[in-house]
Design a protein around this motif. Structure first.
Motif, PDB file in Angstrom:
ATOM      1  N   PRO A  21      -3.048  17.323  11.500  1.00  0.00           N
ATOM      2  CA  PRO A  21      -3.618  17.634  10.177  1.00  0.00           C
ATOM      3  C   PRO A  21      -2.600  17.472   9.041  1.00  0.00           C
ATOM      4  CG  PRO A  21      -3.926  19.491  11.680  1.00  0.00           C
ATOM      5  CD  PRO A  21      -3.146  18.454  12.411  1.00  0.00           C
ATOM      6  N   VAL A  22      -1.334  17.719   9.327  1.00  0.00           N
ATOM      7  CA  VAL A  22      -0.291  17.549   8.316  1.00  0.00           C
ATOM      8  C   VAL A  22      -0.180  16.073   7.946  1.00  0.00           C
ATOM      9  CG1 VAL A  22       2.187  17.729   7.853  1.00  0.00           C
ATOM     10  CG2 VAL A  22       1.005  19.591   9.037  1.00  0.00           C
ATOM     11  N   LEU A  23      -0.106  15.216   8.961  1.00  0.00           N
ATOM     12  CA  LEU A  23      -0.024  13.776   8.716  1.00  0.00           C
ATOM     13  C   LEU A  23      -1.277  13.263   8.019  1.00  0.00           C
ATOM     14  CD1 LEU A  23       1.557  12.593  12.099  1.00  0.00           C
ATOM     15  CD2 LEU A  23       2.721  12.996   9.914  1.00  0.00           C
ATOM     16  N   ALA A  24      -2.433  13.789   8.405  1.00  0.00           N
ATOM     17  CA  ALA A  24      -3.690  13.365   7.783  1.00  0.00           C
ATOM     18  C   ALA A  24      -3.733  13.763   6.308  1.00  0.00           C
ATOM     19  CB  ALA A  24      -4.877  13.955   8.534  1.00  0.00           C
ATOM     20  N   ALA A  25      -3.290  14.976   5.998  1.00  0.00           N
ATOM     21  CA  ALA A  25      -3.273  15.420   4.594  1.00  0.00           C
ATOM     22  C   ALA A  25      -2.335  14.549   3.763  1.00  0.00           C
ATOM     23  CB  ALA A  25      -2.846  16.887   4.513  1.00  0.00           C
ATOM     24  N   LEU A  26      -1.161  14.241   4.301  1.00  0.00           N
ATOM     25  CA  LEU A  26      -0.223  13.370   3.593  1.00  0.00           C
ATOM     26  C   LEU A  26      -0.785  11.965   3.451  1.00  0.00           C
ATOM     27  CD1 LEU A  26       3.094  14.608   5.223  1.00  0.00           C
ATOM     28  CD2 LEU A  26       2.397  14.926   2.835  1.00  0.00           C
ATOM     29  N   LEU A  27      -1.522  11.505   4.456  1.00  0.00           N
ATOM     30  CA  LEU A  27      -2.146  10.183   4.382  1.00  0.00           C
ATOM     31  C   LEU A  27      -3.191  10.126   3.272  1.00  0.00           C
ATOM     32  CD1 LEU A  27      -2.586   7.317   5.464  1.00  0.00           C
ATOM     33  CD2 LEU A  27      -4.216   8.288   7.101  1.00  0.00           C
ATOM     34  N   VAL A  28      -4.044  11.134   3.186  1.00  0.00           N
ATOM     35  CA  VAL A  28      -5.063  11.164   2.134  1.00  0.00           C
ATOM     36  C   VAL A  28      -4.401  11.073   0.763  1.00  0.00           C
ATOM     37  CG1 VAL A  28      -6.800  12.625   1.003  1.00  0.00           C
ATOM     38  CG2 VAL A  28      -6.813  12.378   3.487  1.00  0.00           C
ATOM     39  N   TYR A  29      -3.368  11.886   0.545  1.00  0.00           N
ATOM     40  CA  TYR A  29      -2.674  11.846  -0.747  1.00  0.00           C
ATOM     41  C   TYR A  29      -2.075  10.475  -1.015  1.00  0.00           C
ATOM     42  CZ  TYR A  29       1.044  11.966  -4.072  1.00  0.00           C
ATOM     43  OH  TYR A  29       1.867  11.641  -5.108  1.00  0.00           O
ATOM     44  N   ASN A  30      -1.368   9.910  -0.043  1.00  0.00           N
ATOM     45  CA  ASN A  30      -0.677   8.644  -0.269  1.00  0.00           C
ATOM     46  C   ASN A  30      -1.640   7.486  -0.483  1.00  0.00           C
ATOM     47  OD1 ASN A  30       2.406   8.737  -0.181  1.00  0.00           O
ATOM     48  ND2 ASN A  30       1.785  10.170   1.418  1.00  0.00           N
ATOM     49  N   VAL A  31      -2.752   7.454   0.221  1.00  0.00           N
ATOM     50  CA  VAL A  31      -3.750   6.403   0.010  1.00  0.00           C
ATOM     51  C   VAL A  31      -4.349   6.526  -1.395  1.00  0.00           C
ATOM     52  CG1 VAL A  31      -6.042   5.588   0.699  1.00  0.00           C
ATOM     53  CG2 VAL A  31      -4.298   6.016   2.434  1.00  0.00           C
ATOM     54  N   LEU A  32      -4.735   7.736  -1.779  1.00  0.00           N
ATOM     55  CA  LEU A  32      -5.311   7.922  -3.115  1.00  0.00           C
ATOM     56  C   LEU A  32      -4.304   7.619  -4.220  1.00  0.00           C
ATOM     57  CD1 LEU A  32      -7.447  11.129  -2.512  1.00  0.00           C
ATOM     58  CD2 LEU A  32      -8.248   8.774  -2.735  1.00  0.00           C
ATOM     59  N   ALA A  33      -3.059   8.004  -4.003  1.00  0.00           N
ATOM     60  CA  ALA A  33      -2.014   7.707  -4.988  1.00  0.00           C
ATOM     61  C   ALA A  33      -1.808   6.196  -5.103  1.00  0.00           C
ATOM     62  CB  ALA A  33      -0.714   8.405  -4.616  1.00  0.00           C
ATOM     63  N   ALA A  34      -1.778   5.496  -3.971  1.00  0.00           N
ATOM     64  CA  ALA A  34      -1.592   4.038  -4.000  1.00  0.00           C
ATOM     65  C   ALA A  34      -2.740   3.362  -4.744  1.00  0.00           C
ATOM     66  CB  ALA A  34      -1.473   3.490  -2.577  1.00  0.00           C
ATOM     67  N   VAL A  35      -3.963   3.747  -4.433  1.00  0.00           N
ATOM     68  CA  VAL A  35      -5.126   3.155  -5.108  1.00  0.00           C
ATOM     69  C   VAL A  35      -5.047   3.416  -6.610  1.00  0.00           C
ATOM     70  CG1 VAL A  35      -7.641   3.347  -5.379  1.00  0.00           C
ATOM     71  CG2 VAL A  35      -6.627   3.228  -3.093  1.00  0.00           C
ATOM     72  N   ASN A  36      -4.733   4.639  -6.986  1.00  0.00           N
ATOM     73  CA  ASN A  36      -4.639   4.998  -8.402  1.00  0.00           C
ATOM     74  C   ASN A  36      -3.541   4.197  -9.091  1.00  0.00           C
ATOM     75  OD1 ASN A  36      -5.054   6.370 -10.826  1.00  0.00           O
ATOM     76  ND2 ASN A  36      -3.639   7.994 -10.263  1.00  0.00           N
ATOM     77  N   LEU A  37      -2.391   4.085  -8.467  1.00  0.00           N
ATOM     78  CA  LEU A  37      -1.275   3.366  -9.080  1.00  0.00           C
ATOM     79  C   LEU A  37      -1.541   1.869  -9.176  1.00  0.00           C
ATOM     80  CD1 LEU A  37       1.576   5.412  -7.446  1.00  0.00           C
ATOM     81  CD2 LEU A  37       1.135   5.234  -9.905  1.00  0.00           C
ATOM     82  N   PHE A  38      -2.183   1.280  -8.183  1.00  0.00           N
ATOM     83  CA  PHE A  38      -2.534  -0.141  -8.274  1.00  0.00           C
ATOM     84  C   PHE A  38      -3.578  -0.366  -9.372  1.00  0.00           C
ATOM     85  CE2 PHE A  38      -0.809  -0.557  -3.859  1.00  0.00           C
ATOM     86  CZ  PHE A  38       0.200  -1.448  -4.194  1.00  0.00           C
ATOM     87  N   TYR A  39      -4.525   0.533  -9.484  1.00  0.00           N
ATOM     88  CA  TYR A  39      -5.511   0.437 -10.561  1.00  0.00           C
ATOM     89  C   TYR A  39      -4.818   0.548 -11.916  1.00  0.00           C
ATOM     90  CZ  TYR A  39      -9.456   1.493 -13.570  1.00  0.00           C
ATOM     91  OH  TYR A  39     -10.370   1.466 -14.593  1.00  0.00           O
ATOM     92  N   GLN A  40      -3.933   1.534 -12.038  1.00  0.00           N
ATOM     93  CA  GLN A  40      -3.198   1.719 -13.288  1.00  0.00           C
ATOM     94  C   GLN A  40      -2.344   0.491 -13.591  1.00  0.00           C
ATOM     95  OE1 GLN A  40      -1.143   5.469 -13.799  1.00  0.00           O
ATOM     96  NE2 GLN A  40       0.532   4.438 -14.854  1.00  0.00           N
ATOM     97  N   GLY A  41      -1.748  -0.080 -12.567  1.00  0.00           N
ATOM     98  CA  GLY A  41      -0.940  -1.281 -12.754  1.00  0.00           C
ATOM     99  C   GLY A  41      -1.756  -2.447 -13.271  1.00  0.00           C
ATOM    100  N   ALA A  42      -2.983  -2.561 -12.783  1.00  0.00           N
ATOM    101  CA  ALA A  42      -3.852  -3.657 -13.214  1.00  0.00           C
ATOM    102  C   ALA A  42      -4.403  -3.432 -14.616  1.00  0.00           C
ATOM    103  CB  ALA A  42      -5.001  -3.823 -12.218  1.00  0.00           C
ATOM    104  N   LYS A  43      -4.659  -2.188 -14.978  1.00  0.00           N
ATOM    105  CA  LYS A  43      -5.319  -1.890 -16.256  1.00  0.00           C
ATOM    106  C   LYS A  43      -4.359  -1.521 -17.382  1.00  0.00           C
ATOM    107  CE  LYS A  43      -9.589  -2.265 -14.885  1.00  0.00           C
ATOM    108  NZ  LYS A  43     -10.498  -3.236 -15.432  1.00  0.00           N
ATOM    109  N   ILE A  44      -3.239  -0.836 -17.062  1.00  0.00           N
ATOM    110  CA  ILE A  44      -2.403  -0.261 -18.115  1.00  0.00           C
ATOM    111  C   ILE A  44      -0.995  -0.817 -18.117  1.00  0.00           C
ATOM    112  CG2 ILE A  44      -1.454   1.879 -19.072  1.00  0.00           C
ATOM    113  CD1 ILE A  44      -3.862   3.330 -17.774  1.00  0.00           C
ATOM    114  N   ASP A  45      -0.294  -0.685 -16.995  1.00  0.00           N
ATOM    115  CA  ASP A  45       1.130  -1.024 -16.975  1.00  0.00           C
ATOM    116  C   ASP A  45       1.527  -1.503 -15.588  1.00  0.00           C
ATOM    117  OD1 ASP A  45       3.882  -1.188 -17.471  1.00  0.00           O
ATOM    118  OD2 ASP A  45       4.191   0.943 -17.106  1.00  0.00           O
ATOM    119  N   SER A  46       2.074  -2.703 -15.508  1.00  0.00           N
ATOM    120  CA  SER A  46       2.451  -3.256 -14.212  1.00  0.00           C
ATOM    121  C   SER A  46       3.601  -2.485 -13.568  1.00  0.00           C
ATOM    122  CB  SER A  46       2.831  -4.734 -14.354  1.00  0.00           C
ATOM    123  OG  SER A  46       3.941  -4.875 -15.222  1.00  0.00           O
ATOM    124  N   GLY A  47       4.261  -1.595 -14.296  1.00  0.00           N
ATOM    125  CA  GLY A  47       5.319  -0.766 -13.733  1.00  0.00           C
ATOM    126  C   GLY A  47       4.800   0.208 -12.689  1.00  0.00           C
ATOM    127  N   ALA A  48       3.494   0.396 -12.626  1.00  0.00           N
ATOM    128  CA  ALA A  48       2.911   1.308 -11.634  1.00  0.00           C
ATOM    129  C   ALA A  48       2.833   0.666 -10.262  1.00  0.00           C
ATOM    130  CB  ALA A  48       1.519   1.753 -12.086  1.00  0.00           C
TER     131      ALA A  48
END
Length: 125
Positions: free
Chosen positions: A76-103
């Motif tokens: 469950p610890v690894l799963a919780a960290l996985l959920v966060y990291n996947v959502l963070a990656a998706v958010n940062l790639f979206y932000q990189g495409a829409k706002i700033d490539s530094g993301a």
């Protein structure tokens, strides 16, 4: 990869703790860096501090789990960290495409952590 996820958990703990502390201590600077050209208001600073607190919690979770050997407790610890990291990656790639490539750079880091977490989850932790 190492047999146990101990090193991965230490890396996750360190990264989450550093970013969490920065978001709690200097949220305006972090937000200005994440969203170039925007001046964060009080509401954004409050939300950034709350997010920083959550990151500190995830860092603590990873740190305290680093020596776990029981797969049933570790999964469950690894799963919780996985959920966060996947959502963070998706958010940062979206932000990189829409706002700033530094993301993209932090997005890649979260993606790498996600792959490593999936590896250990598939190994049965």
């Amino acid at each position: 990869m190492p047999e146990t996820p101990k090193i991965l958990l230490i890396v996750c703990a360190a990264l989450e703790a550093v970013v969490g502390l920065l978001m709690v201590a200097v949220p305006g600077r972090i937000l200005a860096r994440m969203l170039p050209g925007m001046v964060p208001g009080l509401d954004a600073i409050v939300v950034a501090r709350l997010a920083g607190s959550a990151l500190l919690s995830l860092g603590a979770l990873a740190w305290f789990a680093r020596n776990m050997t029981d797969p049933a407790a570790l999964k469950p610890v690894l799963a919780a960290l996985l959920v966060y990291n996947v959502l963070a990656a998706v958010n940062l790639f979206y932000q990189g495409a829409k706002i700033d490539s530094g993301a993209y750079a932090p997005g890649v880091i979260h993606l790498i952590l996600s792959v490593a977490l999936v590896y250990y989850l598939r190994q049965g932790a």
